[in-house]
Design an enzyme around this catalytic site. Structure first.
Site, PDB file in Angstrom:
ATOM      1  N   CYS A   1       0.788   7.027   0.010  1.00  0.00           N
ATOM      2  CA  CYS A   1       1.999   6.433  -0.546  1.00  0.00           C
ATOM      3  C   CYS A   1       1.767   4.999  -0.986  1.00  0.00           C
ATOM      4  CB  CYS A   1       3.126   6.497   0.482  1.00  0.00           C
ATOM      5  SG  CYS A   1       4.620   5.690  -0.090  1.00  0.00           S
TER       6      CYS A   1
ATOM      7  N   CYS B   1       4.627   2.579  -0.360  1.00  0.00           N
ATOM      8  CA  CYS B   1       4.797   2.180   1.046  1.00  0.00           C
ATOM      9  C   CYS B   1       3.781   1.116   1.437  1.00  0.00           C
ATOM     10  CB  CYS B   1       4.582   3.364   1.991  1.00  0.00           C
ATOM     11  SG  CYS B   1       5.395   4.880   1.529  1.00  0.00           S
ATOM     12  N   ASP B   2       2.539   1.280   0.971  1.00  0.00           N
ATOM     13  CA  ASP B   2       1.427   0.507   1.534  1.00  0.00           C
ATOM     14  C   ASP B   2       0.699  -0.417   0.571  1.00  0.00           C
ATOM     15  OD1 ASP B   2       1.898   1.830   3.949  1.00  0.00           O
ATOM     16  OD2 ASP B   2       0.639   3.522   3.371  1.00  0.00           O
TER      17      ASP B   2
END
Length: 333
Positions: free
Chosen positions: A138, A141-142
């Protein structure tokens, strides 16, 4: 039942992406008073998608914002939205029984499955070892953890290209590895990728191993192998993003419903009806062809109308073909 932990509903919707929330809107408007259980990732895959450019009416919208609006719409119409995760589902008899992670048991006369899909992994021991320590599926997300660092993305479809382009916001360099010599992504996405100064594409390669340090644990690079010559190339990176597609989240029903194409729930053509009467499937769980937010929403609508028709028939109400109650009972012959 007198058990306080049991909730009964005419219609239970499992999943909270575009399919689940749209089903909630339509089912609520049909006065079915549905309960929607959101699952582990409320909002589904769109909550980890930054920029959505193909949702009709919005030239550009952030995925999480779109899902917040859909949830609010379903709630406004009357859907009861519950933050819980269904861990087991018994479709052997009606009412159907779903067990929630919270301890709540849900019983329902009809069920709409909208559990979507989840990211696929390569299945390498080293990938598993470094998950959360530099290996991710992701980018949204990261990605920000890798400001000024080198990043590797593997994949060749829209997801891989979107992730690679998004990661250029943070990374000093993004290497996209693909096992073939051309991408499957939409042409407009490919053009953007090839023009980007921070992106390099490594064709005809697969990733054999993720390499890194142990104290502290972290990714330092990947070993890529040329699919024809077998030659190994080591690519330094701090982040490795896997974007090789998605698998339907059909674990709940794997031995109960007919499936095809590697785990997608099979529905009767032109409907959302599954192999068990009263159980309907919508969105990425059943769609191995289109897999778009707009088609998922369309199927959510279909599932609610199919469920409304089914429930009306079960309760002896006359129904029209569109799934709405008939205005009047036909005269007896």
């Amino acid at each position: 039942m007198s058990d306080a932990a049991t909730r009964h509903t005419r219609l239970l919707i499992i999943g909270s992406g575009p399919a689940g929330y749209t089903a909630g809107v339509y089912a609520s408007r049909a006065m079915l008073e549905p309960i929607l259980v959101q699952g582990i990732q409320p909002g589904g895959q769109l909550t980890i998608t930054t920029d959505v450019e193909n949702w009709p009416g919005d030239a550009s919208v952030m995925g999480p914002d779109l899902m917040v609006r859909m949830e609010a719409h379903a709630k406004e119409m009357g859907t009861e939205i519950i933050s819980d995760h269904v861990t087991s589902l018994d479709l052997s008899k009606r009412p159907f029984v779903a067990q929630g992670d919270s301890g709540t048991r849900y019983t329902a006369e009809a069920v709409i499955l909208a559990t979507g899909a989840q990211a696929k992994w390569l299945g390498l021991p080293s990938e598993e070892h470094f998950k959360g320590f530099g290996v991710s599926a992701c980018a949204t997300c990261d990605g920000f953890f890798y400001r000024g660092q080198e990043i590797v993305v593997i994949g060749g479809g829209n997801t891989a290209v979107e992730e690679a382009l998004f990661l250029t916001n943070f990374a000093s360099k993004v290497t996209l590895i693909h096992r073939r010599d051309s991408l499957r992504a939409e042409k407009i996405m490919q053009d953007r990728l090839f023009k980007h100064p921070k992106v390099e594409v490594l064709w005809n390669h697969t990733v054999e191993e993720v390499i890194g340090s142990e104290a502290p644990r972290g990714v330092e690079g990947v070993r890529a192998r040329h699919v024809e010559t077998g030659e190994i190339t080591e690519i330094p990176c701090k982040g490795f993003f896997v974007a090789i597609g998605h698998a339907p989240a059909s674990e709940l029903v794997k031995d109960q419903l007919e499936m095809h194409n590697g785990g997608y729930v099979k529905v009767e053509p032109g409907t959302t009806r599954t192999s068990v009467p009263g159980v309907f499937a919508a969105g990425d769980l059943t769609d191995h062809v289109y897999r778009q937010a707009v088609t998922s929403a369309g199927m959510g609508c279909m599932a609610a109308l199919d469920a409304e028709k089914f429930l009306a028939e079960q309760e002896g109400e006359p129904v029209t073909e569109a799934g709405a109650y008939a205005a009047e009972t036909p005269a007896a012959e």
